[in-house]
Design a protein around this motif. Sequence first.
Motif, PDB file in Angstrom:
ATOM      1  N   GLY A  76      11.688 -16.731  16.488  1.00  0.00           N
ATOM      2  CA  GLY A  76      10.828 -17.415  15.538  1.00  0.00           C
ATOM      3  C   GLY A  76       9.423 -16.838  15.508  1.00  0.00           C
ATOM      4  N   SER A  77       8.896 -16.483  16.680  1.00  0.00           N
ATOM      5  CA  SER A  77       7.564 -15.878  16.748  1.00  0.00           C
ATOM      6  C   SER A  77       7.546 -14.515  16.084  1.00  0.00           C
ATOM      7  N   LEU A  78       8.629 -13.746  16.227  1.00  0.00           N
ATOM      8  CA  LEU A  78       8.703 -12.444  15.566  1.00  0.00           C
ATOM      9  C   LEU A  78       8.723 -12.599  14.046  1.00  0.00           C
ATOM     10  N   VAL A  79       9.455 -13.589  13.549  1.00  0.00           N
ATOM     11  CA  VAL A  79       9.471 -13.826  12.106  1.00  0.00           C
ATOM     12  C   VAL A  79       8.058 -14.159  11.619  1.00  0.00           C
ATOM     13  N   GLN A  80       7.361 -15.018  12.340  1.00  0.00           N
ATOM     14  CA  GLN A  80       5.995 -15.369  11.959  1.00  0.00           C
ATOM     15  C   GLN A  80       5.084 -14.149  11.974  1.00  0.00           C
ATOM     16  N   ARG A  81       5.258 -13.276  12.967  1.00  0.00           N
ATOM     17  CA  ARG A  81       4.408 -12.094  13.084  1.00  0.00           C
ATOM     18  C   ARG A  81       4.711 -11.062  12.015  1.00  0.00           C
ATOM     19  N   TRP A  82       5.986 -10.872  11.688  1.00  0.00           N
ATOM     20  CA  TRP A  82       6.373  -9.810  10.761  1.00  0.00           C
ATOM     21  C   TRP A  82       6.159 -10.181   9.304  1.00  0.00           C
ATOM     22  N   ALA A  83       6.199 -11.444   8.977  1.00  0.00           N
ATOM     23  CA  ALA A  83       6.039 -11.864   7.579  1.00  0.00           C
ATOM     24  C   ALA A  83       4.573 -11.745   7.165  1.00  0.00           C
ATOM     25  N   ALA A  84       4.339 -11.178   6.001  1.00  0.00           N
ATOM     26  CA  ALA A  84       2.982 -11.112   5.472  1.00  0.00           C
ATOM     27  C   ALA A  84       2.449 -12.528   5.277  1.00  0.00           C
ATOM     28  N   PRO A  85       1.178 -12.771   5.581  1.00  0.00           N
ATOM     29  CA  PRO A  85       0.637 -14.139   5.467  1.00  0.00           C
ATOM     30  C   PRO A  85       0.835 -14.744   4.092  1.00  0.00           C
ATOM     31  N   GLU A  86       0.796 -13.918   3.040  1.00  0.00           N
ATOM     32  CA  GLU A  86       0.889 -14.444   1.677  1.00  0.00           C
ATOM     33  C   GLU A  86       2.259 -15.002   1.340  1.00  0.00           C
ATOM     34  N   VAL A  87       3.299 -14.582   2.064  1.00  0.00           N
ATOM     35  CA  VAL A  87       4.657 -15.060   1.778  1.00  0.00           C
ATOM     36  C   VAL A  87       5.280 -15.756   2.975  1.00  0.00           C
ATOM     37  N   LEU A  96      17.550 -29.768   3.131  1.00  0.00           N
ATOM     38  CA  LEU A  96      18.146 -28.444   2.986  1.00  0.00           C
ATOM     39  C   LEU A  96      17.897 -27.874   1.598  1.00  0.00           C
ATOM     40  N   LEU A  97      18.126 -28.689   0.575  1.00  0.00           N
ATOM     41  CA  LEU A  97      18.020 -28.197  -0.799  1.00  0.00           C
ATOM     42  C   LEU A  97      16.575 -27.975  -1.243  1.00  0.00           C
ATOM     43  N   GLY A  98      15.652 -28.671  -0.601  1.00  0.00           N
ATOM     44  CA  GLY A  98      14.257 -28.553  -1.023  1.00  0.00           C
ATOM     45  C   GLY A  98      13.446 -27.518  -0.279  1.00  0.00           C
ATOM     46  N   LEU A  99      14.048 -26.835   0.694  1.00  0.00           N
ATOM     47  CA  LEU A  99      13.268 -25.927   1.535  1.00  0.00           C
ATOM     48  C   LEU A  99      12.673 -24.760   0.758  1.00  0.00           C
ATOM     49  N   LEU A 100      13.438 -24.153  -0.134  1.00  0.00           N
ATOM     50  CA  LEU A 100      12.911 -23.007  -0.883  1.00  0.00           C
ATOM     51  C   LEU A 100      11.717 -23.418  -1.737  1.00  0.00           C
ATOM     52  N   ILE A 101      11.815 -24.599  -2.343  1.00  0.00           N
ATOM     53  CA  ILE A 101      10.680 -25.103  -3.122  1.00  0.00           C
ATOM     54  C   ILE A 101       9.496 -25.382  -2.196  1.00  0.00           C
ATOM     55  N   GLY A 102       9.794 -25.988  -1.060  1.00  0.00           N
ATOM     56  CA  GLY A 102       8.728 -26.275  -0.100  1.00  0.00           C
ATOM     57  C   GLY A 102       7.996 -25.028   0.345  1.00  0.00           C
ATOM     58  N   GLY A 103       8.739 -23.960   0.645  1.00  0.00           N
ATOM     59  CA  GLY A 103       8.096 -22.716   1.066  1.00  0.00           C
ATOM     60  C   GLY A 103       7.206 -22.133  -0.012  1.00  0.00           C
ATOM     61  N   ALA A 104       7.662 -22.200  -1.264  1.00  0.00           N
ATOM     62  CA  ALA A 104       6.854 -21.679  -2.373  1.00  0.00           C
ATOM     63  C   ALA A 104       5.574 -22.497  -2.550  1.00  0.00           C
ATOM     64  N   VAL A 105       5.673 -23.810  -2.409  1.00  0.00           N
ATOM     65  CA  VAL A 105       4.485 -24.660  -2.520  1.00  0.00           C
ATOM     66  C   VAL A 105       3.515 -24.374  -1.381  1.00  0.00           C
ATOM     67  N   VAL A 106       4.032 -24.143  -0.190  1.00  0.00           N
ATOM     68  CA  VAL A 106       3.182 -23.822   0.963  1.00  0.00           C
ATOM     69  C   VAL A 106       2.347 -22.582   0.689  1.00  0.00           C
ATOM     70  N   ASP A 107       2.989 -21.527   0.174  1.00  0.00           N
ATOM     71  CA  ASP A 107       2.258 -20.294  -0.086  1.00  0.00           C
ATOM     72  C   ASP A 107       1.280 -20.438  -1.239  1.00  0.00           C
ATOM     73  N   ARG A 108       1.539 -21.365  -2.109  1.00  0.00           N
ATOM     74  CA  ARG A 108       0.650 -21.537  -3.267  1.00  0.00           C
ATOM     75  C   ARG A 108      -0.569 -22.394  -2.931  1.00  0.00           C
ATOM     76  N   THR A 109      -0.380 -23.454  -2.161  1.00  0.00           N
ATOM     77  CA  THR A 109      -1.474 -24.403  -1.928  1.00  0.00           C
ATOM     78  C   THR A 109      -2.012 -24.379  -0.505  1.00  0.00           C
ATOM     79  N   GLY A 110      -1.313 -23.734   0.423  1.00  0.00           N
ATOM     80  CA  GLY A 110      -1.770 -23.672   1.801  1.00  0.00           C
ATOM     81  C   GLY A 110      -1.021 -24.631   2.697  1.00  0.00           C
ATOM     82  N   PRO A 111      -0.663 -24.191   3.909  1.00  0.00           N
ATOM     83  CA  PRO A 111       0.172 -25.026   4.781  1.00  0.00           C
ATOM     84  C   PRO A 111      -0.507 -26.290   5.270  1.00  0.00           C
TER      85      PRO A 111
END
Length: 442
Positions: free
Chosen positions: A369-380, A84-99
């Motif tokens: 969940g699919s709508l969130v994936q579609r609406w979010a810009a790929p970079e974020v 739970l506590l590491g998710l925000l960091i994880g998301g930032a790392v994903v956008d920086r280095t690629g999923p």
Amino acid sequence: MAEAETLVRKDGPEPPGRPGQPGQPEPHAYGSPFSPGYLGFVAANGFSAVGNSAWFVALTVVLTETASPTVTGAVLALCSLPALLGLLIGGAVVDRTGPRRVMVVADLLRCAVQAAAAVVAWLGHLSVPVFVAVLLLTNLMDAFFMPASGALRPRLLPREHLLRGNSLFLLGARGGQALGGPVGALLMGVGGAALVAGFDAVSFAVSAVAVLLLRAPAVRQAVPTAAPSPGKAEDGGGPPPEGLPARIREGLRYIRGHRDLFWLIVLIGLSELASMGPVNVGLVLLADRYGTPLGVGALLTAFTLGAVASFLISTAWPTRRRSGGMVVVGVTGQGLLLAVLGLIGSFGPAVAVYFGLGMLSGLVGNVLGSLVQRWAAPEVRGRVMSVLNMTAFTAVPVGNLMLGVLVNAVGLPATMLLHGALAGLAALIAALRPAIGKARLD
């Protein structure tokens, strides 16, 4: 192919399109969710889910044999905090280095941890501190793997096949979780915790190889300096900020400024909050109320079968053109079923209601969940998925606590009515936000 490509546009990034409207099509690796590459990814993730569930069985058995129930509960609860506590960091790392890269590294690290646990168990040195260390490390890797997985799938499939692809992915994951229980019990009987830990390590290795073999198009790394508002153009682009705190703040600003995406996540949170208590603590109270030996197991199985049925339905007949309308109807149906639970006086109808809850939760959750994936810009997208994961994670303990407090205050029937009303509020939000209520996934 490189997982991430740094390409800054002077005139800003390409807009992903307004919510519910066709936007810029993204590059994708596979033309169909039934492509061998995507099916291999789904199968490997399902196999990893089998290993996870099998290890949880072994973990629970050994902990209950070597520690008190209080210690067992405390270990399981506290060790979930890193995810739970590491998710925000994880998301930032994903956008920086690629999923894809993040998923492979997370799988390999979890493989190494479980392989070490297998050796320790084989040597006969398993103890509560060892279990705590294993759980902390694997759950921490989950905080990176989950947003990476959510960010990767839109890169693999055409936008019109994303809902069906997510259905297959969730079907594999849920099937693996269901199969992991008996597999874990079988392996414990044959070779003990060492064999189960080794099996889980192999499952992570298989998952890492499958993800490594995927083709994933690169993503432009220019990010809006201000989040888009409905009806307004983005304010331009620039190089992504350096440092994880700045990237996390940027992702949160993006969600806050993207009004329909923000309300979509709020809707998901309310829907999860309405159902998590009844699905976890509520079914225990209801089973005790009916006094049947089938009890909790039958109600939980009914809910799981309903969810599996929803994924099968979405795979065969995905709701694309009327996705928003299905959300409104589905969340409304959840509210009605939750309200009815407080009034049912026999066990059989309660099983049917839990099956219906599982089906509607699966259908609605998959579309949202699919709508969130579609609406979010790929970079974020990684950061957006991390916030979505945090919302769903937080709903579980908060929902359980809320149900317990309400039952003590007003009783079980009134508590279920209040949970139904909360789901009704989520349905109202979906109906009043045109971008959500009229959303499409075609």
